[in-house]
Enzyme design. Sequence first.
Site, PDB file in Angstrom:
ATOM      1  N   SER A  71       0.823  -1.207   0.000  1.00  0.00           N
ATOM      2  CA  SER A  71       0.000   0.000   0.000  1.00  0.00           C
ATOM      3  C   SER A  71       0.857   1.258   0.000  1.00  0.00           C
ATOM      4  CB  SER A  71      -0.919   0.000   1.226  1.00  0.00           C
ATOM      5  OG  SER A  71      -1.753  -1.142   1.240  1.00  0.00           O
ATOM      6  N   ASN A  72       1.970   1.238   0.750  1.00  0.00           N
ATOM      7  CA  ASN A  72       2.828   2.412   0.837  1.00  0.00           C
ATOM      8  C   ASN A  72       3.668   2.625  -0.413  1.00  0.00           C
ATOM      9  OD1 ASN A  72       2.610   3.594   3.734  1.00  0.00           O
ATOM     10  ND2 ASN A  72       2.635   1.370   4.001  1.00  0.00           N
TER      11      ASN A  72
ATOM     12  N   LYS B  70      -0.385 -11.006   6.355  1.00  0.00           N
ATOM     13  CA  LYS B  70      -0.106  -9.681   6.906  1.00  0.00           C
ATOM     14  C   LYS B  70      -1.450  -9.094   7.294  1.00  0.00           C
ATOM     15  CE  LYS B  70       1.151  -4.952   5.927  1.00  0.00           C
ATOM     16  NZ  LYS B  70       1.314  -3.900   4.903  1.00  0.00           N
TER      17      LYS B  70
ATOM     18  N   SER C   1      -3.319  -5.952   8.906  1.00  0.00           N
ATOM     19  CA  SER C   1      -3.152  -4.543   9.243  1.00  0.00           C
ATOM     20  C   SER C   1      -4.328  -3.963  10.006  1.00  0.00           C
ATOM     21  CB  SER C   1      -2.942  -3.724   7.959  1.00  0.00           C
ATOM     22  OG  SER C   1      -1.774  -4.131   7.283  1.00  0.00           O
TER      23      SER C   1
ATOM     24  N   GLY D 263       0.783  -5.720  10.685  1.00  0.00           N
ATOM     25  CA  GLY D 263       0.807  -4.771   9.591  1.00  0.00           C
ATOM     26  C   GLY D 263       1.053  -3.342   9.995  1.00  0.00           C
TER      27      GLY D 263
ATOM     28  N   VAL E 285       5.344  -6.004   9.032  1.00  0.00           N
ATOM     29  CA  VAL E 285       5.503  -5.205   7.818  1.00  0.00           C
ATOM     30  C   VAL E 285       5.007  -3.816   8.197  1.00  0.00           C
ATOM     31  CG1 VAL E 285       4.874  -4.913   5.406  1.00  0.00           C
ATOM     32  CG2 VAL E 285       5.122  -7.217   6.358  1.00  0.00           C
TER      33      VAL E 285
END
Length: 333
Positions: A83-84, A202, A204, A228, A245
């Site tokens: 996403s980043n 993962k 989040s 996450g 992560v």
Amino acid sequence: MALGTRLISSLRPALAALRWAAPGQCRGLSTPQGSEPSLNLGGIFPPLTTPFSPTQEVDYAQLEENLRRYASVPFRGLVALGSNGEYPYLTSHERVEVVSRVRRALPRDRLLLAGSGCESTQATVELTVSMAEAGADVALVVTPCYYRGAMTTAALVHHYTEVGDASPIPVVLYSVPANTGLDLPMEAVVTLAQHPNIIGIKDSGGDITRMGLMVHKTRQEDFQVLAGSASFLLASYAVGASGGVCALANVLGDPLCQLDHLCRKGQWQEARDLQHRLIEPNMAVTRRFGIPGLKKAMEWFGYYGGPCRAPLAPLSPAQVEELRSTFSANGWL
């Protein structure tokens, strides 16, 4: 020299031994004693940002410079196209090229996780194969969400099973409800954990009860849970997560690796003190200011942040000052 810089420098000797540790020396906390996962995900992974030039083209030279700097941080590996990484804003060609460049710059003992989730199963399979060909070790597959009302447990199990069957590399599930509006159901996670090519998730969402339950319900499988976010990393480890992560690792990689180290050593008081100082900065570069804030903070710590790709807008001067104050108040600047 800023307090944060001095602290990070002081952490490097203690962390140096972790950098080249073999996977078997970094047992994930969710791994039952006496067993080893087929591919150990224990440790910290920064979800890399994608550098753009002032004209919003991918700046591969700046990407490689950031990777050179990250080589001195004892990460377990890197995540590209999360996403980043502004994954939805990249073309298919750019996605493959980013992963290829990261793989070439990354030491072979470090894992490369690459985002390959698309809205259709067919497109996800095709991109996952492309990520493997570009050098990814693991595919990170976000939940399809455009037709979220139809994404039942059965539909998601079918989707991920098809991807797991077709993928030439292991698959990690990716649940990020803040972006997708969809939490991967517990029943789906437990079912998919039994797939021989699906090795983890993962998560989040930040629900520690849910994370602990996932660890508990998948304890007999070759399956690992990754936190996450840096805001709940310690709590995730306490309930059995293997690693994290964390967006903040793009900025404060050494302190996050130190937090990972302290948790593994059972030094919970020191871990708690460090965790407390990471919560507000992490919230600032995720929930509060997002990727523009993350990229701005990277610049203060010697990395290239640069602009985001439109329609993401840069921070205002007032927002930049608020972001800086958050890092300063917690002793990082």
